[in-house]
Write a protein that holds these residues in place. Structure first.
Motif, PDB file in Angstrom:
ATOM      1  N   GLY A   1      -0.709  13.387 -14.254  1.00 40.67           N
ATOM      2  CA  GLY A   1      -1.506  13.298 -13.041  1.00 40.67           C
ATOM      3  C   GLY A   1      -2.603  12.248 -13.123  1.00 40.67           C
ATOM      4  N   ALA A   2      -3.142  12.040 -14.327  1.00 50.05           N
ATOM      5  CA  ALA A   2      -4.263  11.115 -14.463  1.00 50.05           C
ATOM      6  C   ALA A   2      -3.784   9.679 -14.645  1.00 50.05           C
ATOM      7  CB  ALA A   2      -5.134  11.534 -15.638  1.00 50.05           C
TER       8      ALA A   2
ATOM      9  N   PRO B   1      -2.718   6.111  -4.163  1.00 53.83           N
ATOM     10  CA  PRO B   1      -1.836   4.952  -4.051  1.00 53.83           C
ATOM     11  C   PRO B   1      -0.948   4.765  -5.288  1.00 53.83           C
ATOM     12  CG  PRO B   1      -4.055   4.237  -4.601  1.00 53.83           C
ATOM     13  CD  PRO B   1      -4.129   5.723  -4.377  1.00 53.83           C
TER      14      PRO B   1
ATOM     15  N   ASP C   1       0.789  -1.233   0.000  1.00 50.77           N
ATOM     16  CA  ASP C   1       0.000   0.000   0.000  1.00 50.77           C
ATOM     17  C   ASP C   1       0.820   1.282   0.000  1.00 50.77           C
ATOM     18  OD1 ASP C   1      -2.393  -1.325  -0.126  1.00 50.77           O
ATOM     19  OD2 ASP C   1      -2.632  -1.441   2.060  1.00 50.77           O
TER      20      ASP C   1
ATOM     21  N   THR D   1       0.163   2.906  -8.210  1.00 54.46           N
ATOM     22  CA  THR D   1      -0.507   1.866  -9.010  1.00 54.46           C
ATOM     23  C   THR D   1       0.056   1.851 -10.423  1.00 54.46           C
ATOM     24  OG1 THR D   1      -2.183   3.500  -9.615  1.00 54.46           O
ATOM     25  CG2 THR D   1      -2.772   1.962  -7.854  1.00 54.46           C
TER      26      THR D   1
ATOM     27  N   HIS E   1      -6.056  -7.407  -4.427  1.00 52.95           N
ATOM     28  CA  HIS E   1      -5.901  -6.167  -3.678  1.00 52.95           C
ATOM     29  C   HIS E   1      -5.182  -5.105  -4.526  1.00 52.95           C
ATOM     30  CE1 HIS E   1      -5.234  -3.435  -0.392  1.00 52.95           C
ATOM     31  NE2 HIS E   1      -3.930  -3.478  -0.591  1.00 52.95           N
TER      32      HIS E   1
ATOM     33  N   LEU F   1       1.674  13.782  -6.780  1.00 52.44           N
ATOM     34  CA  LEU F   1       0.614  12.888  -7.234  1.00 52.44           C
ATOM     35  C   LEU F   1      -0.182  12.391  -6.045  1.00 52.44           C
ATOM     36  CD1 LEU F   1       2.425  10.749  -9.948  1.00 52.44           C
ATOM     37  CD2 LEU F   1       1.148  12.859 -10.214  1.00 52.44           C
ATOM     38  N   PHE F   2      -1.490  12.328  -6.256  1.00 49.72           N
ATOM     39  CA  PHE F   2      -2.392  11.965  -5.182  1.00 49.72           C
ATOM     40  C   PHE F   2      -2.667  10.462  -5.225  1.00 49.72           C
ATOM     41  CE2 PHE F   2      -6.757  11.129  -3.840  1.00 49.72           C
ATOM     42  CZ  PHE F   2      -6.662  11.561  -2.532  1.00 49.72           C
TER      43      PHE F   2
ATOM     44  N   SER G   1      -7.483  -3.957  -7.242  1.00 49.21           N
ATOM     45  CA  SER G   1      -8.716  -3.277  -6.820  1.00 49.21           C
ATOM     46  C   SER G   1      -8.502  -1.769  -6.695  1.00 49.21           C
ATOM     47  CB  SER G   1      -9.212  -3.845  -5.491  1.00 49.21           C
ATOM     48  OG  SER G   1      -8.403  -3.356  -4.431  1.00 49.21           O
ATOM     49  N   LYS G   2      -7.245  -1.364  -6.446  1.00 53.25           N
ATOM     50  CA  LYS G   2      -6.973   0.070  -6.282  1.00 53.25           C
ATOM     51  C   LYS G   2      -7.180   0.855  -7.579  1.00 53.25           C
ATOM     52  CE  LYS G   2      -3.253  -1.064  -3.152  1.00 53.25           C
ATOM     53  NZ  LYS G   2      -1.839  -0.825  -2.829  1.00 53.25           N
ATOM     54  N   LEU G   3      -7.221   0.128  -8.694  1.00 53.61           N
ATOM     55  CA  LEU G   3      -7.376   0.821  -9.977  1.00 53.61           C
ATOM     56  C   LEU G   3      -8.808   1.283 -10.186  1.00 53.61           C
ATOM     57  CD1 LEU G   3      -5.292  -1.531 -12.256  1.00 53.61           C
ATOM     58  CD2 LEU G   3      -4.596   0.613 -11.209  1.00 53.61           C
ATOM     59  N   GLY G   4      -9.767   0.675  -9.467  1.00 54.24           N
ATOM     60  CA  GLY G   4     -11.158   1.037  -9.698  1.00 54.24           C
ATOM     61  C   GLY G   4     -11.568   0.632 -11.091  1.00 54.24           C
TER      62      GLY G   4
END
Lengths: 552, 360
Positions: free
Chosen positions: B243-244, B173, B159, B175, B218, B170-171, B221-224
């Motif tokens: 940023g994106a 996790p 994490d 990824t 896990h 950058l905001f 999953s952070k990618l949405g």
């Protein structure tokens, strides 16, 4: 005497030949011309290509500002364009259908294409420009809230709303991309910024309470980002959630009018980007479509929009073009004093998986948003008898029956109140329903109403206004929907209503739906008086009712 | 003299006629052959090869030299194996797993051959690549960025945020954005690579999938929301900025092809866009599975020297023709690795099946 007579005869002969030729011409070509014209209806049509290729595009309303560019394209390349404006979520629903009556799709964000295009028919997808979803707050208020020249988190904005220092306008999260994006950003912040939003997290009671409080800060809503900007300019509001590009365009007008401009806030933990993707729809199941011909025309349009010259013009509308960086941005457009920051890295949140996203949108509609208090004023005058009332009932079935409404995220929440005033020369009956079950149960009652008598528009609307002036605006979001098919012939006139409305000082929108031979000019005046907009139900009443529903 | 000359004339004439007849017959038969319409071969193809198969020169060679015309339908690598093969001459998936699935579920192939390969790589921006180097997750070797895959996966499993790898701008996790592993090949292959790393750098088999699945799910999953098309993801990566999409997984050939097909656009982003080679990585192997003789004709034709040259020169697929020196000379792309040496096998087909169903 003879001469003119013979001339007349000759004229008659010519006329006969002309008639015969015309008849032949229309027999041979008539159908085709007609069907071409039919194909070319739309909210905006550019017809410079003659009989050559026509492209039908369904687009987000934020692209209205690019119409001059599209017009030039149509002229230069001799390709006709017909554009219909729909919300991004409607576009998503449209793509799920087997038959799609468009050649190209141009929503605000590629997310809606990805979720909707389950049949994998969208090709040549390419972003035409990007713009972040931001908060625009009145300059002096932004200063007062200490939001200038520092990183602002969504939580800071929520605190200001909870303290009663900030109210804002925002589009509906279930109808428009900017509203949906901002809403997802709010959820992240209220959940203390998890890696990603999960379905379970949406059921948390604390979250439900927090998001309701936050959405209560919304003064006025709308179904489209572009119209939200118009509403903002007409009124006297503190803030608006919208695309950076539309805040820039609002500021240009505010400045010209000598009014206070908006300061752009990029919430660092809730930022999203609209990437304005344009894609071609293959196998759209339209009969007689020459797909390769359409695809060629589409690529011409796309290449045109992506050419350096046109990208530069698009940038002049306040959108960010190029590849992720805004090198040499025009400082007169992207103005530092408005808080526009072109050097900032636009670090975005991740959108949740599609099942979670849809659950979040349904929760917004059912539970989270401030419930509406809507009064429908329905014209049941004599002129509605010939088929009009049948169409009206069909439209009402779409918005009143829960299962139909839910398809478009238009279902009523448990606390939503809907009243119906049936009028002709006077108010005939009123019905009231709280929540979706009661609402659906009203349908047969309205069905039993008969169309007869005159049209007392303003008497009815005034009655609705009186009623809404007594409700608690912290609990309900009020609106009046007026559906009429003719001229007012009641005693109370528009001028009387205007005085009454202004005297009451209320900001309650009256959304007129035009039908039959409604007085368009007067309805425009009514919309402008109440800062609302007119919906045209003359072509498609069902759609007009659905759209107006997205505005409240 | 005269007589003998006269008597020789008819014989000479006869010979001439004979030669003319033979030449005519030859020309006629060649003419006829050339005029025969090319044979149409039908098949399923992964989307990433469409540009190559629609290349005008490739189509011309197939038509003129091999008398072939291809009729293709886009399909996912595993979907095409499961699809109905009625009236289909060939399948052209993008991974070995698809071939394994074919062998396990249908049986031996009519013929199959590897046409070309491309490694799974990461795409990013200078800012991010340099921060990864500083934080020890990557290194730059002779101008080629290499990512320590094990270390990166460990960080994601633990994490880490972007701020933890020297990127406070950058905001969220840390990824790697990919396409949906259950729906698209590049995401699928990247998930196989991550699975191997979670297995301590050993190839996952169906026997140890269960142990790595929780961490694997896990991380993803952070990618949405995940895109379903590799080209859409790549396009968003280029357009939406650092940023994106700070770090995305894709095929090496995507950027090489982009630099050739969009040279002007490439010049604008060239100084910022970086290829990072995972150490180790997996090969996306483009295997042509011939279902009949016509499919085999195409399989042979695609191994044509000139076609193989075009696949590399213009579309960035590594074929037999690329040499260590060639990469730098062929593409105006800095940091293209001369060789891809650190390779790990994908988890076997049964393990991948389990992984995919966990993602569904």
């Amino acid at each position: 005497m003879k001469k003119p007579f013979s001339l007349n005869n000759r004229k008659k002969g010519h006329a006969a030949i002309f008639l015969v030729l015309t008849f032949f011409f229309f027999t041979i070509f008539g159908c085709k011309t007609q069907s071409n014209q039919q194909n070319l209806s739309g909210d905006r049509v550019f017809e410079f290509g003659g009989a050559k290729t026509s492209l039908k595009i369904v687009s987000g309303s934020e692209n209205r500002i690019l119409e001059p560019i599209l017009e030039t394209f149509s002229k230069e390349k001799k390709i006709n364009l017909a554009i219909d404006y729909q919300g991004s979520l409607d576009i998503m629903r449209l793509l799920e259908q087997e038959t799609v009556p468009y050649d190209a799709v141009w929503p605000a964000s590629s997310l809606w294409i990805s979720v909707g295009d389950t049949r994998h028919r969208v090709k040549h997808l390419s972003s035409t420009s990007i713009t972040p979803v931001v908060f625009g707050i009145r300059e002096s208020l932004a200063k007062e809230l200490n939001f200038i020249d520092r990183d602002v988190k969504v939580r800071d904005i929520l605190d200001a709303i909870e303290a009663g220092k900030l109210k804002f306008t925002m589009t509906s999260a279930t109808q428009s991309n900017s509203g949906a994006s901002a809403y997802i950003g709010f959820l992240y912040a209220l959940m203390d910024n998890p890696d990603v939003i999960t379905a379970e997290a949406l059921d948390d009671p604390q979250l439900k309470e927090d998001i309701r409080k936050l959405l209560n800060g919304i003064e006025r809503s709308s179904g489209s980002s572009d119209w939200l900007k118009d509403l903002f300019l007409q009124g006297d509001y503190d803030a608006m959630v919208n695309y950076e590009a539309l805040i820039i365009s609002a500021n240009q007008i505010l400045e010209k009018e000598g009014r206070e401009t908006l300061h752009v806030i990029y919430p660092i933990d809730g930022l999203t980007i609209a990437d304005s993707p344009l894609g071609f729809i293959s196998s759209n199941n339209q009969p007689d479509r020459n797909e390769s011909e359409q695809e060629k025309a589409f690529l011409e349009l796309q290449n045109y929009l992506l050419s350096d010259k046109v990208q530069a013009s698009i940038q002049q509308t306040g959108r960010r073009t190029g590849y992720g960086t805004l090198a040499n941005a025009d400082k007169k457009i992207f103005r530092k004093e408005w808080g526009i920051d072109t050097d900032r890295i636009l670090s975005t949140i991740n959108m949740p998986k599609s099942d979670v996203l849809l659950k979040a949108l349904n929760a917004y509609q059912n539970e989270f948003k401030k419930p509406g208090y809507n009064i429908y004023c329905l014209d049941f005058s004599g002129s509605m008898a010939s088929g009009g009332s049948k169409q009206l009932l069909e439209a009402l079935t779409q918005v009143m029956e829960e299962k139909n409404a839910a398809v478009n995220f238009l279902q009523a929440s448990q606390d939503e109140v809907n009243e119906f005033i049936i009028f002709s020369e006077s108010i005939r009956s009123t019905y009231k329903a709280t929540g979706p079950v009661e609402l659906e149960a009203l349908l047969p009652k309205i069905q039993a109403e008969r169309a007869t008598g005159g049209t007392a528009i303003y008497l009815t609307v005034a009655e609705a206004l009186d009623k809404l002036n007594t409700i608690d605006r912290m609990v309900y979001s009020p609106s009046i929907i007026l559906m009429t098919d003719g001229e007012n012939n009641g005693q109370l006139e528009f001028r009387d209503f205007e005085k009454k409305y202004q005297a009451s000082g209320s900001d309650i929108p009256v959304f007129p739906i035009l039908f039959g031979s409604a007085n368009e000019d007067e309805m425009d005046q009514l919309a402008s008086l109440t800062r609302s907009r007119v919906f045209d139900g003359r072509k498609d009443l069902v759609n007009a009712f659905k759209t107006v529903r997205g505005y409240n | 003299m005269n007589k003998s000359a006269n008597s020789r004339r008819p014989a000479f004439l006869g010979l001439l006629i004979l030669i003319l007849v033979i030449a005519g017959a030859f020309l006629f038969s060649t003419f006829q052959q050339n005029n025969q319409p090319p044979k149409t071969v039908k098949g399923f193809v992964g989307g990433e090869k469409i540009n190559f198969l629609e290349n005008e020169e490739v189509k011309k060679i197939l038509r003129e030299k091999y008398r072939l015309k291809i009729d293709i339908n886009k399909a996912g690598s595993l979907d095409m194996i499961r699809a109905s093969h009625e009236n289909v001459d060939f399948l052209f998936p993008s991974n070995q797993t698809a071939l394994e699935l074919y062998l396990n579920t249908i049986g031996p192939t009519y013929k199959d051959d590897i046409i070309f390969n491309t490694p799974i790589v990461l795409y990013s921006h200078k800012l991010v690549a340099d921060a990864l180097v500083q934080s020890g997750l990557a290194e730059s070797v002779d101008g080629v960025y290499q990512v320590k895959m094990q270390a990166l996966v460990d960080k994601m499993a633990a994490d880490a945020t972007w701020a933890d790898v020297n990127l406070p701008q950058l905001f969220g996790p840390l990824t790697v954005d990919t396409t949906d592993p259950a729906k698209s090949n590049s995401g699928n292959m990247f998930s196989g690579l991550v699975a191997n790393m979670l297995n301590g750098g050993q190839v996952v088999t169906e026997k140890n999938t269960a142990a790595i699945l929780p961490d694997l799910l896990h991380i993803f999953s952070k990618l949405g929301y995940m895109e379903t098309s590799s080209s859409d993801l790549f396009n968003q990566f280029l357009k939406t900025g650092v940023g994106a999409k700070p770090l995305v997984a894709g095929y090496e050939n995507q950027l090489l092809e982009f630099s050739k097909l969009n040279p002007e656009a490439w010049q604008k982003v060239k100084d910022d866009i970086v290829i990072l080679y995972p150490q180790p990585t997996v090969w996306s192997t483009h295997i042509l599975i011939a279902l009949d003789a016509a499919g085999e004709e195409l399989m042979i034709a695609l191994k044509d020297d000139r076609i193989q040259q075009i696949a590399w020169d213009q579309h960035g697929f590594r074929t037999g023709v690329y040499t260590a020196k060639a990469a730098a000379e062929t593409f105006d792309v800095p940091g293209v690795s001369a060789d891809i040496t650190q390779i790990i096998q994908m988890p076997n087909q049964k393990a991948m099946e389990q992984i995919i169903s966990a993602f569904q």
